[in-house]
Design a protein around this motif. Structure first.
Motif, mmCIF file in Angstrom:
data_model
loop_
_atom_site.group_PDB
_atom_site.id
_atom_site.type_symbol
_atom_site.label_atom_id
_atom_site.label_comp_id
_atom_site.label_asym_id
_atom_site.label_seq_id
_atom_site.Cartn_x
_atom_site.Cartn_y
_atom_site.Cartn_z
ATOM 1 N N GLU A 99 20.440 19.353 -16.118
ATOM 2 C CA GLU A 99 20.734 19.440 -17.546
ATOM 3 C C GLU A 99 20.848 20.904 -17.947
ATOM 4 O OE1 GLU A 99 17.785 17.403 -19.790
ATOM 5 O OE2 GLU A 99 17.900 15.565 -18.601
ATOM 6 N N LYS A 100 22.023 21.271 -18.541
ATOM 7 C CA LYS A 100 22.242 22.617 -19.052
ATOM 8 C C LYS A 100 21.960 23.695 -18.007
ATOM 9 C CE LYS A 100 21.176 21.185 -23.775
ATOM 10 N NZ LYS A 100 20.317 21.380 -24.970
ATOM 11 N N GLY A 101 22.402 23.467 -16.814
ATOM 12 C CA GLY A 101 22.243 24.477 -15.774
ATOM 13 C C GLY A 101 20.866 24.530 -15.162
ATOM 14 N N VAL A 102 20.021 23.530 -15.426
ATOM 15 C CA VAL A 102 18.653 23.504 -14.907
ATOM 16 C C VAL A 102 18.461 22.218 -14.104
ATOM 17 C CG1 VAL A 102 16.202 23.511 -15.493
ATOM 18 C CG2 VAL A 102 17.805 24.842 -16.865
ATOM 19 N N VAL A 103 17.826 22.343 -12.930
ATOM 20 C CA VAL A 103 17.543 21.194 -12.078
ATOM 21 C C VAL A 103 16.108 20.716 -12.347
ATOM 22 C CG1 VAL A 103 17.374 20.345 -9.706
ATOM 23 C CG2 VAL A 103 19.104 22.070 -10.307
ATOM 24 N N PHE A 104 15.962 19.429 -12.612
ATOM 25 C CA PHE A 104 14.644 18.837 -12.854
ATOM 26 C C PHE A 104 14.316 17.866 -11.721
ATOM 27 C CE2 PHE A 104 16.408 19.842 -17.014
ATOM 28 C CZ PHE A 104 15.368 20.505 -17.639
ATOM 29 N N ILE A 105 13.175 18.082 -11.081
ATOM 30 C CA ILE A 105 12.677 17.146 -10.074
ATOM 31 C C ILE A 105 11.373 16.566 -10.619
ATOM 32 C CG2 ILE A 105 11.916 16.839 -7.691
ATOM 33 C CD1 ILE A 105 13.504 19.370 -6.989
ATOM 34 N N SER A 106 11.406 15.281 -10.975
ATOM 35 C CA SER A 106 10.239 14.638 -11.574
ATOM 36 C C SER A 106 9.606 13.699 -10.565
ATOM 37 C CB SER A 106 10.657 13.862 -12.833
ATOM 38 O OG SER A 106 9.522 13.306 -13.469
ATOM 39 N N ILE A 107 8.275 13.869 -10.346
ATOM 40 C CA ILE A 107 7.561 13.083 -9.348
ATOM 41 C C ILE A 107 6.439 12.309 -10.046
ATOM 42 C CG2 ILE A 107 6.284 13.161 -7.165
ATOM 43 C CD1 ILE A 107 7.471 15.980 -6.744
ATOM 44 N N ALA A 108 6.411 10.988 -9.834
ATOM 45 C CA ALA A 108 5.354 10.171 -10.433
ATOM 46 C C ALA A 108 3.999 10.577 -9.868
ATOM 47 C CB ALA A 108 5.626 8.692 -10.159
ATOM 48 N N ASP A 109 2.970 10.603 -10.732
ATOM 49 C CA ASP A 109 1.650 11.059 -10.305
ATOM 50 C C ASP A 109 1.032 10.167 -9.234
ATOM 51 O OD1 ASP A 109 1.625 13.329 -11.760
ATOM 52 O OD2 ASP A 109 -0.102 12.826 -13.001
ATOM 53 N N LYS A 110 1.437 8.911 -9.138
ATOM 54 C CA LYS A 110 0.848 8.037 -8.114
ATOM 55 C C LYS A 110 1.216 8.503 -6.710
ATOM 56 C CE LYS A 110 4.526 4.532 -8.245
ATOM 57 N NZ LYS A 110 4.807 3.098 -8.512
ATOM 58 N N LEU A 111 2.264 9.306 -6.599
ATOM 59 C CA LEU A 111 2.610 9.875 -5.299
ATOM 60 C C LEU A 111 1.828 11.151 -5.001
ATOM 61 C CD1 LEU A 111 6.518 9.549 -5.298
ATOM 62 C CD2 LEU A 111 4.845 8.001 -4.273
ATOM 63 N N LEU A 112 1.192 11.729 -6.028
ATOM 64 C CA LEU A 112 0.549 13.041 -5.867
ATOM 65 C C LEU A 112 -0.971 12.994 -5.972
ATOM 66 C CD1 LEU A 112 2.996 15.123 -8.119
ATOM 67 C CD2 LEU A 112 3.082 14.871 -5.636
ATOM 68 N N PHE A 113 -1.484 12.208 -6.935
ATOM 69 C CA PHE A 113 -2.927 12.241 -7.222
ATOM 70 C C PHE A 113 -3.481 10.831 -7.387
ATOM 71 C CE2 PHE A 113 -0.805 15.833 -9.360
ATOM 72 C CZ PHE A 113 -1.409 16.904 -8.723
ATOM 73 N N LYS A 114 -4.760 10.724 -7.204
ATOM 74 C CA LYS A 114 -5.475 9.506 -7.567
ATOM 75 C C LYS A 114 -5.773 9.577 -9.054
ATOM 76 C CE LYS A 114 -7.621 8.790 -3.036
ATOM 77 N NZ LYS A 114 -8.891 8.662 -2.298
ATOM 78 N N SER A 115 -6.094 8.438 -9.661
ATOM 79 C CA SER A 115 -6.324 8.383 -11.099
ATOM 80 C C SER A 115 -7.451 9.326 -11.521
ATOM 81 C CB SER A 115 -6.675 6.950 -11.510
ATOM 82 O OG SER A 115 -6.950 6.883 -12.888
ATOM 83 N N GLY A 116 -7.173 10.161 -12.506
ATOM 84 C CA GLY A 116 -8.157 11.091 -13.055
ATOM 85 C C GLY A 116 -8.468 12.263 -12.147
ATOM 86 N N SER A 117 -7.717 12.432 -11.044
ATOM 87 C CA SER A 117 -8.022 13.494 -10.091
ATOM 88 C C SER A 117 -6.913 14.538 -10.103
ATOM 89 C CB SER A 117 -8.163 12.913 -8.682
ATOM 90 O OG SER A 117 -8.248 13.953 -7.723
ATOM 91 N N TYR A 118 -7.276 15.755 -9.715
ATOM 92 C CA TYR A 118 -6.264 16.807 -9.554
ATOM 93 C C TYR A 118 -6.249 17.307 -8.088
ATOM 94 C CZ TYR A 118 -10.456 19.662 -10.496
ATOM 95 O OH TYR A 118 -11.717 20.216 -10.483
ATOM 96 N N VAL A 119 -6.762 16.475 -7.188
ATOM 97 C CA VAL A 119 -6.706 16.783 -5.760
ATOM 98 C C VAL A 119 -5.425 16.176 -5.188
ATOM 99 C CG1 VAL A 119 -7.814 16.485 -3.520
ATOM 100 C CG2 VAL A 119 -9.227 16.808 -5.579
ATOM 101 N N VAL A 120 -4.582 16.995 -4.559
ATOM 102 C CA VAL A 120 -3.288 16.547 -4.042
ATOM 103 C C VAL A 120 -3.498 15.648 -2.823
ATOM 104 C CG1 VAL A 120 -1.055 17.274 -3.125
ATOM 105 C CG2 VAL A 120 -2.225 18.669 -4.860
ATOM 106 N N SER A 121 -2.865 14.489 -2.812
ATOM 107 C CA SER A 121 -2.999 13.532 -1.710
ATOM 108 C C SER A 121 -2.174 13.974 -0.493
ATOM 109 C CB SER A 121 -2.540 12.146 -2.169
ATOM 110 O OG SER A 121 -1.153 12.157 -2.418
ATOM 111 N N ASP A 122 -2.482 13.407 0.652
ATOM 112 C CA ASP A 122 -1.741 13.736 1.884
ATOM 113 C C ASP A 122 -0.275 13.296 1.769
ATOM 114 O OD1 ASP A 122 -3.984 14.839 3.054
ATOM 115 O OD2 ASP A 122 -4.608 12.953 4.005
ATOM 116 N N ARG A 123 -0.066 12.153 1.172
ATOM 117 C CA ARG A 123 1.315 11.676 1.001
ATOM 118 C C ARG A 123 2.102 12.642 0.121
ATOM 119 N NH1 ARG A 123 3.520 6.294 -2.182
ATOM 120 N NH2 ARG A 123 5.705 6.517 -1.566
ATOM 121 N N ALA A 124 1.421 13.223 -0.873
ATOM 122 C CA ALA A 124 2.091 14.154 -1.784
ATOM 123 C C ALA A 124 2.636 15.355 -1.034
ATOM 124 C CB ALA A 124 1.126 14.599 -2.876
ATOM 125 N N LYS A 125 1.916 15.816 -0.013
ATOM 126 C CA LYS A 125 2.359 17.000 0.722
ATOM 127 C C LYS A 125 3.684 16.747 1.438
ATOM 128 C CE LYS A 125 -2.306 18.861 1.237
ATOM 129 N NZ LYS A 125 -3.408 19.245 2.157
#
Length: 276
Positions: free
Chosen positions: A138-164
């Motif tokens: 959009e407007k010369g900018v690339v957006f990559i949006s990743i659902a949090d279920k692929l990155l973190f467990k609920s209420g956590s900010y620790v990156v999961s192995d799958r996220a890496k």
């Protein structure tokens, strides 16, 4: 004898007197006729003089009016020439605007094609096919949006192995463009965070998740720290309302915004268009 002579003289005088009166009367009649003719002629002369004066005034008016008409014709000619020049300028301006509009329409059409080509290229280059990962331009900018279920467990900010594994593909995009900057945005739903004394609210959670992603990208995947920006948006930029569990899951996401330089962005677009 004298008496006879006297009588003849008296008779002759009487006859002479009668003839003179008659002639006098005739002269008086002729004089009267001449006077009447003079009076009539004088009246006609005065009428002619009045008519001549009126005609002279009318002639002066016509001369003045004719002069004004000549001046007006000259002014109208000047105005007509100026009006024609203004119309010509207006038509040229309209043509220029039409050309600009046509170019803008062509650019919009081209932009749609370029956007599709670029998104397809990015997805194929990093092997992204997961429905929980979206790539848009959009407007010369690339957006990559990743659902949090692929990155973190609920209420956590620790990156999961799958996220890496997912972030490794993102790192490939960033490392391929070393002059680009990337902003990592953390987003949450509207449910108040209460699970950790370290985190005060969803603002804290979104920022912590953003910095956690930045650390993985820099320490584990070789992205230059100078290319990355960590940002937290909390719950305040939702994609949908937070009324259902499904919608809240949609709003919990991490968005990586690729900010290219304009010249490099269009160079990339040109390359992609050539491939098409």
């Amino acid at each position: 004898m004298r008496k006879v002579i006297f009588m003849f003289s008296l008779a002759a005088l009487t006859l002479t007197s009668c003839g003179t009166k008659k002639k006098l009367a005739e002269l008086e009649q002729k004089n009267k006729e001449c006077q009447d003719l003079l009076n009539s002629t004088t009246v006609k002369l005065n009428m002619c003089l009045s008519e001549r004066e009126a005609l002279e005034k009318q002639n002066e008016y016509l001369k003045k009016n004719n002069s004004e008409l000549i001046n007006n014709v000259g002014n109208m000619t000047t105005l007509t020439q100026q009006g024609a020049a203004n119309i010509e300028k207006a038509l040229e301006s309209i043509k220029e605007k039409d050309l600009k509009i046509s170019r803008m329409q062509d650019a919009l059409t081209k932009k749609d094609s370029v956007t599709l080509a670029l998104v397809t290229s990015l997805k194929s280059s990093v092997g992204i096919s997961d429905p929980d990962i979206e790539v848009n331009v959009e407007k010369g900018v690339v957006f990559i949006s990743i659902a949090d279920k692929l990155l973190f467990k609920s209420g956590s900010y620790v990156v999961s192995d799958r996220a890496k594994e997912v972030l490794a593909k993102v790192a490939k995009v960033v490392n391929d463009k070393p002059t680009f900057e990337c902003m990592v945005e953390g987003h949450t739903d509207s449910v108040p965070f209460t699970g950790n004394a370290v985190l005060l609210d969803n603002w804290d959670l979104s920022v912590k998740r953003s910095t956690a992603i930045v650390r993985v990208l820099t320490k584990d995947l070789g992205v230059k720290p100078s290319q990355l920006i960590a940002a937290g948006r909390g719950e305040y930029v939702p994609l949908v309302d937070n009324k259902t569990a499904e919608n809240r899951a949609t709003n919990r996401r991490t968005r990586i915004v690729v900010l290219p330089k304009i010249d490099e962005f269009y160079e990339m677009i040109e390359k992609e268009m050539k491939k098409q």
